[in-house]
Design a protein around this motif. Sequence first.
Motif, short mmCIF file in Angstrom:
data_model
loop_
_atom_site.label_atom_id
_atom_site.label_comp_id
_atom_site.label_asym_id
_atom_site.label_seq_id
_atom_site.Cartn_x
_atom_site.Cartn_y
_atom_site.Cartn_z
N GLN A 1 20.80 -33.65 63.57
CA GLN A 1 19.73 -34.88 63.77
C GLN A 1 20.38 -36.19 63.94
N GLN A 2 21.23 -36.40 62.83
CA GLN A 2 21.92 -37.67 62.47
C GLN A 2 22.78 -38.02 63.87
N LEU A 3 23.45 -37.10 64.32
CA LEU A 3 24.46 -37.33 65.66
C LEU A 3 23.46 -37.70 66.66
N TRP A 4 22.25 -37.10 66.86
CA TRP A 4 21.29 -37.26 67.99
C TRP A 4 20.71 -38.84 67.79
N VAL A 5 20.50 -39.29 66.45
CA VAL A 5 19.93 -40.48 66.37
C VAL A 5 20.85 -41.56 66.52
N GLN A 6 22.15 -41.36 66.31
CA GLN A 6 23.04 -42.36 66.60
C GLN A 6 23.61 -42.42 68.16
N GLU A 7 23.48 -41.22 68.59
CA GLU A 7 23.46 -41.25 70.13
C GLU A 7 22.30 -41.94 70.94
N GLN A 8 21.17 -41.99 70.43
CA GLN A 8 19.91 -42.72 70.97
C GLN A 8 20.23 -44.22 70.86
N LYS A 9 20.59 -44.43 69.56
CA LYS A 9 20.70 -46.17 69.28
C LYS A 9 21.76 -46.55 70.05
N ALA A 10 22.85 -45.92 70.34
CA ALA A 10 24.07 -46.24 71.26
C ALA A 10 23.34 -46.56 72.56
#
Length: 284
Positions: free
Chosen positions: A189-198
């Motif tokens: 979940q944290q990786l997905w949130v970071q990808e969306q922010k990027a």
Amino acid sequence: MTETNSSFQDLTRSKKKKQPVRRTVCQICPPPRRPLTVADIRPGMENERLGVVRDSMFQNPLIVKAELGKPRERSCSLPGINFNYGLYIRGLDGGVPEAIGHWNVFKQQPTCPHELTRNYIAMNRGAVKAGLVTARENFLYRQLNDIRISDQDDRRLKKEPPSLPPNMTFGIRARPSTPFFDLLQHRYQQLWVQEQKATQKAIKLEKKHKVILGKLYETRSSQLRKYKPPVKLDALWHMPHFQKVGAHLDTFPTEDDRQRAFKAHREECAVRQGTLRMGNYTHP
């Protein structure tokens, strides 16, 4: 003397009473119940029927009912008590005495000679050199000149298996273990949130660097390109002797109501069905 005889008889009787009663095989493992018949049906039973009753009715598992407090009757008939189930193998080897006495060696059966494959390349080459081109001529040439491939040539043509390392293991690789710690810590979940922010940050930067053009002014050529000349609708053709005849039926109270009705019809033509656009609406 009589007392000793009576006491001996009492001891023998007590010993006979203490001995367990031996049961037969049929009593320990009773045979399966046979199918019901018409003679077995009594009043008050579950399978009692009215009308014509046949034995075949009690052999249908969809019809037969289970009696209260009894096992279910089987619909298929079984052989008698003397029937032996399984495959009976007759002993032809003589048993243990025959095996101890002498040893039977298995005699190898004569193998049929290996038929060599035909060398079609050599036969076709010889037929062409002889001037034979038709299928019939080739067939006759092959019957007269039957050339076969020798074992040595056949071995040479066969491919040898590839050499493999001695430590090679065959099969499918095992699936890697499930990362339970990453699942418990919501790592994905944290990786997905970071990808969306990027991605959002990249979109914003792209919008900032995008050149905003000024207002576009339309020229005469662009206006002429968009202009659609009006199409003059020709009047409907009428016969000459009916041109001056007025309408005999007018369902509108006034001329204003007539014009309003025609205007509403023209506005709804785009969404109505039919040749004259007077049918149902095309959308619900």
